[in-house]
Motif scaffolding. Structure first.
Motif, PDB file in Angstrom:
ATOM      1  N   UNK A  92       0.835  -1.214   0.000  1.00 23.75           N
ATOM      2  CA  UNK A  92       0.000   0.000   0.000  1.00 23.75           C
ATOM      3  C   UNK A  92       0.861   1.251   0.000  1.00 23.75           C
ATOM      4  N   UNK A  93       1.994   1.206   0.715  1.00 26.49           N
ATOM      5  CA  UNK A  93       2.885   2.366   0.746  1.00 26.49           C
ATOM      6  C   UNK A  93       3.466   2.647  -0.635  1.00 26.49           C
ATOM      7  N   UNK A  94       3.858   1.572  -1.342  1.00 23.22           N
ATOM      8  CA  UNK A  94       4.427   1.772  -2.682  1.00 23.22           C
ATOM      9  C   UNK A  94       3.385   2.254  -3.681  1.00 23.22           C
ATOM     10  N   UNK A  95       2.116   1.866  -3.461  1.00 26.30           N
ATOM     11  CA  UNK A  95       1.058   2.234  -4.409  1.00 26.30           C
ATOM     12  C   UNK A  95       0.386   3.561  -4.076  1.00 26.30           C
ATOM     13  N   UNK A  96       0.728   4.156  -2.957  1.00 34.09           N
ATOM     14  CA  UNK A  96       0.006   5.344  -2.501  1.00 34.09           C
ATOM     15  C   UNK A  96       0.062   6.497  -3.498  1.00 34.09           C
ATOM     16  N   UNK A  97       1.142   6.594  -4.257  1.00 35.02           N
ATOM     17  CA  UNK A  97       1.263   7.702  -5.221  1.00 35.02           C
ATOM     18  C   UNK A  97       0.886   7.280  -6.634  1.00 35.02           C
ATOM     19  N   UNK A  98       1.232   6.064  -7.023  1.00 33.48           N
ATOM     20  CA  UNK A  98       0.980   5.649  -8.414  1.00 33.48           C
ATOM     21  C   UNK A  98      -0.432   5.096  -8.607  1.00 33.48           C
ATOM     22  N   UNK A  99      -1.026   4.530  -7.571  1.00 30.28           N
ATOM     23  CA  UNK A  99      -2.358   3.938  -7.695  1.00 30.28           C
ATOM     24  C   UNK A  99      -3.092   4.089  -6.362  1.00 30.28           C
ATOM     25  N   UNK A 100      -3.598   5.285  -6.057  1.00 38.42           N
ATOM     26  CA  UNK A 100      -4.249   5.512  -4.758  1.00 38.42           C
ATOM     27  C   UNK A 100      -5.412   4.566  -4.487  1.00 38.42           C
ATOM     28  N   UNK A 101      -6.179   4.207  -5.507  1.00 39.46           N
ATOM     29  CA  UNK A 101      -7.318   3.319  -5.310  1.00 39.46           C
ATOM     30  C   UNK A 101      -6.863   1.934  -4.836  1.00 39.46           C
ATOM     31  N   UNK A 102      -5.847   1.409  -5.498  1.00 38.71           N
ATOM     32  CA  UNK A 102      -5.296   0.105  -5.097  1.00 38.71           C
ATOM     33  C   UNK A 102      -4.681   0.205  -3.697  1.00 38.71           C
ATOM     34  N   UNK A 138      -5.007  -1.196   2.139  1.00 32.90           N
ATOM     35  CA  UNK A 138      -5.145  -0.787   3.540  1.00 32.90           C
ATOM     36  C   UNK A 138      -6.431  -1.335   4.145  1.00 32.90           C
ATOM     37  N   UNK A 139      -7.499  -1.363   3.330  1.00 37.03           N
ATOM     38  CA  UNK A 139      -8.739  -1.976   3.813  1.00 37.03           C
ATOM     39  C   UNK A 139      -8.532  -3.453   4.102  1.00 37.03           C
ATOM     40  N   UNK A 140      -7.762  -4.088   3.225  1.00 36.22           N
ATOM     41  CA  UNK A 140      -7.450  -5.502   3.446  1.00 36.22           C
ATOM     42  C   UNK A 140      -6.619  -5.696   4.711  1.00 36.22           C
ATOM     43  N   UNK A 141      -5.707  -4.752   4.987  1.00 42.00           N
ATOM     44  CA  UNK A 141      -4.912  -4.817   6.222  1.00 42.00           C
ATOM     45  C   UNK A 141      -5.834  -4.763   7.438  1.00 42.00           C
ATOM     46  N   UNK A 142      -6.804  -3.857   7.401  1.00 42.23           N
ATOM     47  CA  UNK A 142      -7.757  -3.771   8.516  1.00 42.23           C
ATOM     48  C   UNK A 142      -8.535  -5.072   8.674  1.00 42.23           C
ATOM     49  N   UNK A 143      -8.945  -5.655   7.548  1.00 40.17           N
ATOM     50  CA  UNK A 143      -9.695  -6.912   7.618  1.00 40.17           C
ATOM     51  C   UNK A 143      -8.836  -8.031   8.199  1.00 40.17           C
TER      52      UNK A 143
END
Length: 389
Positions: A229-239, A244-249
């Motif tokens: 999620x950290x790597x995708x935060x800038x290139x693909x915010x939706x992913x 992060x939602x999956x991390x919470x789950x």
């Protein structure tokens, strides 16, 4: 024979106390019965008062010693009898027989009192000697009786000496069976207590291993997805938000699994673990291939192999740079074999030790009558578990 005490609780304590009282009362009754027989035998013959007083005084001293060394041994450990007390009790026993056989009366019945004193010496001073002390002490008492009769000119000394030897030896060991029953009861109680402690320790170990499996697996997945999620935060915010939602789950699922484990409701069946492993490996970009039919497994073998798959996938993510994972399940007549093989093996630890998860799996599989191995093969690492179906 020494008294022993171990801590017990509840109904077990009440049962032991009841047996303790029963043993104590039996010993006290035997002392009272022997004393009564001896005194009545003396009174019936209307012998001289000096003999009666001397014998009764010796009987009272012997009874006090018997209370000190035999009856009290039931309540707990007793210290070693000092040598001077052992000598005094031996002299007391010999003195009783010398008076009984050196004057007119029923001398042989006083062998019973000498036997009680011999039992005190056996458990208080010479517990390791056992029958050797008993025979030696009885022989000494028989010799004392015979010599007393010879000195006073009475006939039949050899026969009375042999009879004294037999009665003394019999009385010395008369209470051994009672005390041995008490000792064996305590040893059985200790064995039961140790077995309960061992079962508790094994259950704690099982719980610790399960917690290691659950939390180790969950934290590894959370770490992987958080990094993604950290790597995708800038290139693909939706992913990134989806990860992060999956991390919470996953975190909530780990909490649920821990609660289910504590309540004894958590399952690690192979089918369930396969679904979790598939999603985890796919999210990590690792190709996954599975062959076999888990539905043909029994409940116990499915549970064991599910643990193997979970630990193998956790170690794959933690220690390897894998691009492919092959899981193969072989169903034989009475055995089931699971192979988990991945590429991208990390260098082995220099100390050659396994992790705690692999050690726990090895122990579980072995206790179930199976075989377990986890070792590298070139650029691949394979975990193999064989269990009864």
């Amino acid at each position: 024979m020494r008294g022993i005490r171990w801590r017990v609780r509840g109904r077990d304590r009440a049962a032991l106390e009841s047996l303790r009282r029963y043993t104590r009362y039996n010993i006290l009754f035997s002392v009272f019965a022997v004393g009564s027989v001896l005194v009545l035998a003396e009174v019936r013959d209307h012998l001289d008062a000096a003999r009666l007083v001397a014998l009764v005084a010796g009987l009272v001293l012997g009874g006090l010693g018997h209370w000190r060394w035999t009856v009290r041994s039931i309540d707990g450990p007793i210290e070693r009898m000092p040598w001077w007390q052992a000598g005094a009790l031996t002299a007391l026993a010999g003195g009783l027989l010398a008076i009984a056989f050196g004057t007119e009366g029923h001398g042989v019945v006083w062998s019973l009192a000498a036997g009680l004193i011999g039992h005190d010496l056996l458990i208080g001073r010479f517990p390791e000697a056992g029958w050797r002390f008993g025979v030696g002490f009885a022989a000494l008492m028989g010799l004392t009786a015979a010599v007393s009769m010879v000195v006073t000119g009475q006939p039949g000394a050899p026969g009375q000496g042999v009879l004294t030897f037999a009665l003394t030896l019999l009385m010395t060991y008369a209470e051994v069976l009672l005390l041995r029953q008490w000792r064996l009861t305590l040893e059985l109680e200790k064995a039961r207590h140790d077995a309960a402690e061992l079962a508790t320790t094994k259950e704690r170990l099982r719980l610790a291993e399960d917690l290691h499996d659950i939390l180790g697996h969950a934290l590894e997945v959370v770490s992987l997805k958080s990094e993604l999620a950290s790597r995708l935060s800038e290139v693909d915010p939706e992913r990134s938000r989806a990860e992060l939602t999956e991390v919470q789950r996953l975190a909530r699922g780990a909490v649920h699994d821990v609660r289910a484990l504590v309540q004894g409701r958590r399952s690690t069946e192979l089918v369930i673990e396969m679904a979790g492993a598939r999603g985890l490996l796919e999210s990590a970009g690792i190709r996954w291939q599975f062959t076999g039919d888990p539905a043909r497994l029994g409940a116990e073998s499915s549970e064991l192999l599910g643990r193997v798959l979970r630990e193998a996938v956790t170690n794959l993510l933690r220690h390897a740079d894998a691009s492919h994972c092959l899981v193969r399940l072989e169903i034989r007549r009475d055995r089931a074999v699971l192979h988990v093989r991945n590429d991208g093996v990390a260098p082995m630890r220099q100390d050659g030790r396994e992790g705690s998860g692999l050690r726990g799996l090895n122990r579980r599989i072995t206790e179930a009558g199976g075989e377990f191995s986890a070792e590298p093969h070139g650029n691949a690492f394979e975990v193999r578990a064989e269990v009864p179906r």
